[in-house]
Design a protein around this motif. Structure first.
Motif, mmCIF file in Angstrom:
data_model
loop_
_atom_site.group_PDB
_atom_site.id
_atom_site.type_symbol
_atom_site.label_atom_id
_atom_site.label_comp_id
_atom_site.label_asym_id
_atom_site.label_seq_id
_atom_site.Cartn_x
_atom_site.Cartn_y
_atom_site.Cartn_z
ATOM 1 N N TRP A 222 0.837 -1.252 0.038
ATOM 2 C CA TRP A 222 0.009 0.031 0.032
ATOM 3 C C TRP A 222 1.037 1.261 0.000
ATOM 4 O O TRP A 222 1.933 1.207 0.485
ATOM 5 C CB TRP A 222 -1.103 -0.039 1.309
ATOM 6 C CG TRP A 222 -0.132 -0.062 2.523
ATOM 7 C CD1 TRP A 222 0.215 1.022 3.430
ATOM 8 C CD2 TRP A 222 0.259 -1.151 3.201
ATOM 9 N NE1 TRP A 222 0.727 0.706 4.535
ATOM 10 C CE2 TRP A 222 0.838 -0.809 4.462
ATOM 11 C CE3 TRP A 222 0.328 -2.570 2.930
ATOM 12 C CZ2 TRP A 222 1.134 -1.526 5.498
ATOM 13 C CZ3 TRP A 222 0.656 -3.427 3.690
ATOM 14 C CH2 TRP A 222 1.342 -2.892 5.100
ATOM 15 N N ALA A 223 0.432 2.351 -0.693
ATOM 16 C CA ALA A 223 1.064 3.509 -0.639
ATOM 17 C C ALA A 223 0.190 4.738 -1.049
ATOM 18 O O ALA A 223 -0.991 4.524 -1.319
ATOM 19 C CB ALA A 223 2.327 3.562 -1.798
ATOM 20 N N THR A 224 0.628 5.758 -0.795
ATOM 21 C CA THR A 224 -0.266 7.163 -0.896
ATOM 22 C C THR A 224 0.340 8.221 -1.669
ATOM 23 O O THR A 224 1.568 8.414 -1.681
ATOM 24 C CB THR A 224 -0.665 7.529 0.744
ATOM 25 O OG1 THR A 224 -1.221 6.434 1.513
ATOM 26 C CG2 THR A 224 -1.450 8.781 0.506
ATOM 27 N N LEU A 240 0.428 3.393 -6.775
ATOM 28 C CA LEU A 240 0.404 2.023 -7.122
ATOM 29 C C LEU A 240 1.352 1.023 -7.590
ATOM 30 O O LEU A 240 1.410 -0.022 -7.422
ATOM 31 C CB LEU A 240 -0.720 2.088 -8.292
ATOM 32 C CG LEU A 240 -1.267 0.632 -8.625
ATOM 33 C CD1 LEU A 240 -1.709 -0.090 -7.712
ATOM 34 C CD2 LEU A 240 -2.567 0.842 -9.750
ATOM 35 N N GLU A 241 2.362 1.971 -8.503
ATOM 36 C CA GLU A 241 3.408 1.071 -8.619
ATOM 37 C C GLU A 241 4.271 0.647 -7.482
ATOM 38 O O GLU A 241 4.713 -0.464 -7.499
ATOM 39 C CB GLU A 241 4.176 1.953 -9.690
ATOM 40 C CG GLU A 241 3.800 2.279 -11.100
ATOM 41 C CD GLU A 241 4.585 3.035 -11.869
ATOM 42 O OE1 GLU A 241 5.555 3.517 -11.569
ATOM 43 O OE2 GLU A 241 4.048 3.334 -13.113
ATOM 44 N N ALA A 242 4.354 1.385 -6.554
ATOM 45 C CA ALA A 242 5.032 1.170 -5.212
ATOM 46 C C ALA A 242 4.396 0.040 -4.647
ATOM 47 O O ALA A 242 4.926 -0.869 -3.902
ATOM 48 C CB ALA A 242 5.337 2.397 -4.518
ATOM 49 N N ALA A 243 3.148 0.144 -4.443
ATOM 50 C CA ALA A 243 2.473 -0.954 -3.770
ATOM 51 C C ALA A 243 2.436 -2.225 -4.230
ATOM 52 O O ALA A 243 2.431 -3.429 -3.803
ATOM 53 C CB ALA A 243 1.001 -0.490 -3.444
ATOM 54 N N THR A 359 -3.715 0.437 -2.934
ATOM 55 C CA THR A 359 -3.460 -0.966 -2.178
ATOM 56 C C THR A 359 -3.721 -2.271 -3.066
ATOM 57 O O THR A 359 -4.439 -2.265 -4.098
ATOM 58 C CB THR A 359 -4.746 -1.321 -0.991
ATOM 59 O OG1 THR A 359 -4.727 -0.188 -0.164
ATOM 60 C CG2 THR A 359 -4.446 -2.446 -0.306
ATOM 61 N N VAL A 360 -2.706 -3.141 -2.964
ATOM 62 C CA VAL A 360 -2.479 -4.138 -3.923
ATOM 63 C C VAL A 360 -2.444 -5.394 -2.950
ATOM 64 O O VAL A 360 -1.564 -5.524 -2.013
ATOM 65 C CB VAL A 360 -1.419 -4.284 -4.567
ATOM 66 C CG1 VAL A 360 -0.974 -5.615 -5.514
ATOM 67 C CG2 VAL A 360 -1.486 -3.062 -5.722
ATOM 68 N N ILE A 361 -3.319 -6.456 -3.289
ATOM 69 C CA ILE A 361 -3.151 -7.783 -2.397
ATOM 70 C C ILE A 361 -3.172 -8.757 -3.389
ATOM 71 O O ILE A 361 -3.846 -9.050 -4.428
ATOM 72 C CB ILE A 361 -4.647 -7.983 -1.424
ATOM 73 C CG1 ILE A 361 -4.738 -6.803 -0.817
ATOM 74 C CG2 ILE A 361 -4.553 -9.180 -0.762
ATOM 75 C CD1 ILE A 361 -4.013 -6.405 0.483
#
Length: 370
Positions: A222-224, A240-243, A359-361
């Motif tokens: 997750w990142a902001t 999103l790339e970082a997450a 967020t990516v799961i």
């Protein structure tokens, strides 16, 4: 696990009663009782609910009396992260994760406007639809012709939604008038009342209870983005790339385009879906025109078999619904839109103005989790 993306208002049931029903259905689905519930992570927003400290209302119907309950007002998917981290800490073995999005507030856009900073965005005025429209304009300027691809993405998502929830979604809604340019009235469905609830449990607890039909968390990220839109390139999604990098690294994913059996991507607008698919490594931007993203159920890796946010839009809990949809696919419990044999899935959740929170799961049907 319970997903109720559109709750009919029959005038006889309160939000508290709907939450209690969702909690009971989720525990029953997991084969558990309230005695097995050690903690609760709630995603709830006072402005959307139209009341102060809304988690206080929810504590009793969700089984929170004499139990640890934690609330986050930022998004439903953040409640999932909190619940998973609480279990990973070793302090809890089970967590009920719940988010809801009512439509009782007189104006959801006004609630969103008031959540912005008082000096710049609030005075524009800026709500999330306006931010999404700005993002669509920037993307169209950066990649002319994106609008045609976005129309195809929207149509494909609605067709999936009509298959998944035929009583709620029309495959081909009539084209609406322009609203926040270049968006039309039909581009984003009207806000709906919805509730999503799921159970998280530690590996030891699952083994001890011999629980079956489990979706395992293999990776989370997750990142902001910065809050001020002027500090961002709205055509891209570096957070999103970082997450994704964080989640893929934990799950051992080296090629996202071939790693998953399906994906659920937050698509408040089809333009945002395209930005997300690019940042996730599923549909590179340079290929959009020649090879549009694959959404159909017969594709090797279909996207948004549930129809996504484009079909049903419980505003505050759409991200948690994406995670729950992937989990149900891996558990073989997705109903009419089940993909046979799904073993690994990707869930993307985004919220806030122009996808500020990402967020990516990564979820697996088998115990491949790190």
């Amino acid at each position: 696990m319970t997903i109720r993306p559109s709750i009919p208002d029959d005038g006889h049931h309160s939000l508290e009663e709907h939450l209690h029903d969702a909690m009971k259905a989720t525990l029953a689905d997991a084969g558990l009782t309230t005695d097995d519930l050690e903690g609760i992570a709630v995603g709830a927003n006072d402005q959307y609910d139209g009341r102060a400290i809304t988690v206080m209302m929810a504590s009793a119907p969700l089984g929170g009396v004499d139990r640890d309950i934690l609330s986050t007002p930022s998004s439903g998917e953040h409640a999932f992260i909190l619940g998973a981290l609480r279990i990973a800490s070793g302090q809890f073995r089970t967590q009920l994760v719940v988010a809801w999005s009512p439509t009782e507030a007189s104006s959801i856009p006004e609630a969103q406007r008031l959540a912005n900073d008082p000096l710049f965005h609030r005075r524009l005025p800026l709500d999330e639809l306006a931010a999404a429209a700005l993002q669509a304009n920037v993307l169209e300027h950066a990649d002319p012709g994106t609008g045609r691809v976005a129309e195809g993405v929207l149509a494909a998502g609605r067709r999936n939604g009509a298959r998944a929830f035929p009583e709620l979604v029309k495959a081909n809604p009539p084209k609406g008038r322009p609203t926040r340019w270049p968006l039309r009235e039909d581009t984003v469905p009207q806000p709906a009342t919805g509730i999503v609830a799921l159970m998280l449990a530690s590996e030891d607890f699952i083994r001890e209870r011999s629980l079956g039909s489990v979706a395992w968390i293999s990776g989370m990220g997750w990142a902001t983005e910065p809050a001020f839109l002027g500090d961002r390139d709205l055509a891209k999604a570096p957070a999103l790339e970082a997450a994704a990098k964080q989640a893929y690294g934990e799950a051992g994913v080296t090629n996202a385009a071939t790693a998953f059996d399906l994906a659920e991507v937050t698509d408040v607008t089809p333009y945002q879906a395209l930005i997300a698919l690019d940042a996730l490594g599923l549909a590179p931007r340079g290929q959009w025109q020649e090879k549009p993203p694959a959404f159909g159920p017969d594709e090797k890796m279909p996207v948004n078999l549930s129809g996504g946010v484009a079909s049903l839009n419980p505003v505050f809990c759409t991200g948690l619904i994406r995670i729950a949809e992937v989990a149900n696919q891996l558990r073989g419990r997705a109903g009419a839109h089940q993909k046979p044999g799904a073993k690994r899935g990707l869930a993307h959740a985004a919220s806030g103005p122009a996808m500020q929170y990402q967020t990516v799961i990564v979820l697996d049907a088998g115990r491949n989790a790190a």
